[in-house]
Design a protein around this motif. Sequence first.
Motif, PDB file in Angstrom:
ATOM      1  N   HIS A 116      -5.911  -4.288  -3.167  1.00 54.56           N
ATOM      2  CA  HIS A 116      -5.563  -4.703  -2.359  1.00 54.56           C
ATOM      3  C   HIS A 116      -7.073  -4.153  -1.380  1.00 54.56           C
ATOM      4  O   HIS A 116      -7.614  -3.494  -1.937  1.00 54.56           O
ATOM      5  CB  HIS A 116      -4.627  -3.537  -1.507  1.00 54.56           C
ATOM      6  N   PHE A 169      -5.493   4.276  -5.287  1.00 52.32           N
ATOM      7  CA  PHE A 169      -4.514   3.663  -5.831  1.00 52.32           C
ATOM      8  C   PHE A 169      -4.347   2.124  -5.244  1.00 52.32           C
ATOM      9  O   PHE A 169      -3.863   1.430  -5.627  1.00 52.32           O
ATOM     10  CB  PHE A 169      -2.356   4.563  -5.312  1.00 52.32           C
ATOM     11  N   LEU A 170      -4.552   1.936  -4.066  1.00 56.31           N
ATOM     12  CA  LEU A 170      -4.135   0.557  -3.505  1.00 56.31           C
ATOM     13  C   LEU A 170      -5.466  -0.058  -3.857  1.00 56.31           C
ATOM     14  O   LEU A 170      -5.712  -1.614  -3.939  1.00 56.31           O
ATOM     15  CB  LEU A 170      -3.905   0.314  -1.816  1.00 56.31           C
ATOM     16  N   ALA A 200       3.380  -3.080  -5.427  1.00 54.63           N
ATOM     17  CA  ALA A 200       3.019  -3.488  -6.979  1.00 54.63           C
ATOM     18  C   ALA A 200       4.554  -4.005  -7.451  1.00 54.63           C
ATOM     19  O   ALA A 200       4.368  -4.895  -8.030  1.00 54.63           O
ATOM     20  CB  ALA A 200       2.618  -2.116  -7.565  1.00 54.63           C
ATOM     21  N   SER A 224       2.273   2.759  -2.741  1.00 56.04           N
ATOM     22  CA  SER A 224       1.134   2.007  -3.835  1.00 56.04           C
ATOM     23  C   SER A 224       2.511   1.256  -5.129  1.00 56.04           C
ATOM     24  O   SER A 224       2.352   0.221  -5.330  1.00 56.04           O
ATOM     25  CB  SER A 224       0.761   2.941  -4.252  1.00 56.04           C
ATOM     26  N   HIS A 225       3.340   2.083  -5.416  1.00 57.79           N
ATOM     27  CA  HIS A 225       4.436   1.394  -6.999  1.00 57.79           C
ATOM     28  C   HIS A 225       5.524   0.813  -6.188  1.00 57.79           C
ATOM     29  O   HIS A 225       5.376  -0.437  -6.350  1.00 57.79           O
ATOM     30  CB  HIS A 225       5.125   3.009  -7.106  1.00 57.79           C
ATOM     31  N   ARG A 238      -6.997   0.381  -5.600  1.00 61.27           N
ATOM     32  CA  ARG A 238      -7.181  -0.203  -7.575  1.00 61.27           C
ATOM     33  C   ARG A 238      -6.674  -1.524  -8.116  1.00 61.27           C
ATOM     34  O   ARG A 238      -5.918  -2.895  -9.069  1.00 61.27           O
ATOM     35  CB  ARG A 238      -7.071   0.931  -8.171  1.00 61.27           C
ATOM     36  N   ALA A 239      -5.301  -1.798  -7.084  1.00 65.71           N
ATOM     37  CA  ALA A 239      -4.019  -2.787  -6.980  1.00 65.71           C
ATOM     38  C   ALA A 239      -5.061  -3.919  -6.383  1.00 65.71           C
ATOM     39  O   ALA A 239      -3.627  -4.607  -6.717  1.00 65.71           O
ATOM     40  CB  ALA A 239      -3.316  -2.125  -6.131  1.00 65.71           C
ATOM     41  N   SER A 270      -3.307 -10.211  -1.810  1.00 62.44           N
ATOM     42  CA  SER A 270      -3.677  -8.860  -1.344  1.00 62.44           C
ATOM     43  C   SER A 270      -3.393  -8.974   0.006  1.00 62.44           C
ATOM     44  O   SER A 270      -3.442  -9.587   1.037  1.00 62.44           O
ATOM     45  CB  SER A 270      -4.683  -9.177  -1.996  1.00 62.44           C
TER      46      SER A 270
END
Length: 417
Positions: free
Chosen positions: A27, A21-22, A322, A318-319, A24-25, A3
């Motif tokens: 970070h 996006f980030l 990930a 973001s992709h 939720r991922a 993270s």
Amino acid sequence: MKSLHIGIAGAGPAGLASALFLARAGHRVEILERYDRPAPVGSGLLMQPTGLTVLNELGLFETIRALGSRIDRLHGADALSGRTVLDVRYDAAPGGRYGLAVQRAALFDTLHDAVVSEGIPIRTGLSILGNAPRGDRTALIAASGDDVGTYDLVIDATGARSALIAGSSVAPNVRNLAYGAFWATLDGGHANYDRAALSQRYDRAKVMIGVLPAGRAKPTEPERIAFFWSLKVADAEAVKAAGLDRWKTVIRTYWPECAPFLDQIRDWDQLVLARYAHRTAKPPFVGNVAFIGDSAHSTSPQLGQGANMALLDAAALSHALATASDLASALRNYARARRNHVLLFQLLSLVFTPFYQSDSYAIAWIRDRLVSTVATIPPVQRLLASIVAGTLIDPFAATGLRERDWLDQTMSDRLPA
Ligand SMILES: Cc1cc2nc3c(=O)[nH]c(=O)nc-3n(C[C@H](O)[C@H](O)[C@H](O)COP(=O)(O)OP(=O)(O)OC[C@H]3O[C@@H](n4cnc5c(N)ncnc54)[C@H](O)[C@@H]3O)c2cc1C
């Protein structure tokens, strides 16, 4: 990847979408914005299937659809003869795509409300003017000269006039475009305009007047339109000095149906002069600073792609984070994922803009006589529809997105908001 602590400068579409996006991922994200209260700037925007797919991925499609006006067609006519010189329909290409015209406030609120409800911090009143290395991290520096935070990754989403990209080693050349436009958001009321089209009138490439239905800022508010008048930025003061009535008379002469809109303009303050610049950062990162949205690539809004490309950048970054094993590879992958799409649409904007905003008689003649004829051929109509939709080359696969299924939803999309 572990993270990261991420600082995002700028709370526009690019910054807000990447924060969602980030965070939720997993970070740790914070947004830094120059205004005391984050607020949208400008008038209306045409959202394309590209940007709408990103909003769909964020779970925000239905919110924005309920506020926007569905656009099926871009139509332009010569103001003097009435002859159609531009007629692009989204349905000329397969897939059931369409555009959605929105007020900037609607796009901003949709993203901003989601950011707030997910508890992502936004620090306001901080004008970010630079960045500097601090060990293997990067500090963002405010106008006061103070560090405002030190991050594993900095994302510059401060738009076309970004100080961070201007001060970076990948700073691209900026071309300030001679033409800009006056924009206003006005009541649609009972005026006679096509509610499913962006409509324009031209006199050569020197005059362009546009009406874009722009939906509602909030569900309880009335539908409005974005009205624009193209002009050379250098002529703006002279136009103002000649007086508002004279300006309105010129427009009424070209396009009498605009009278109900012009009647609402009583002061120049109701009109915002938008200036356009063209540039592309190559690559859109340096060290552990990533540039997204207009900071990485800005252009004239002739093709209506800027906010959509900003949202695609947010999804792509973001992709990349990930799927890569370290930050350096992720930033390279982000640049690779967006490179061809950005280059193509930057090039198309550069090529198309003079057809609508220039002093050239020859280019306007080619548009009115040649291009308008060629554009009626079905394969060319398909091509133009893909250009407008932003899908001439696939922008989705490399960004980890799957395009929204427009056909499946067409009936519900047609329901009134
Ligand atoms: C008149 C006009 C019409 C347009 N029409 C369309 C259209 O129809 N369709 C379309 O897709 N695009 C359109 N665009 C382009 C679109 O507006 C931009 O591409 C889009 O807003 C870019 O988003 P962004 O988040 O990168 O930057 P911005 O929207 O510019 O947001 C930048 C954010 O950063 C903040 N900021 C700026 N400087 C600093 C700083 N130093 N420190 C901290 N914060 C800072 C700003 O306050 C803002 O909140 C249009 C543009 C204009 C001017």
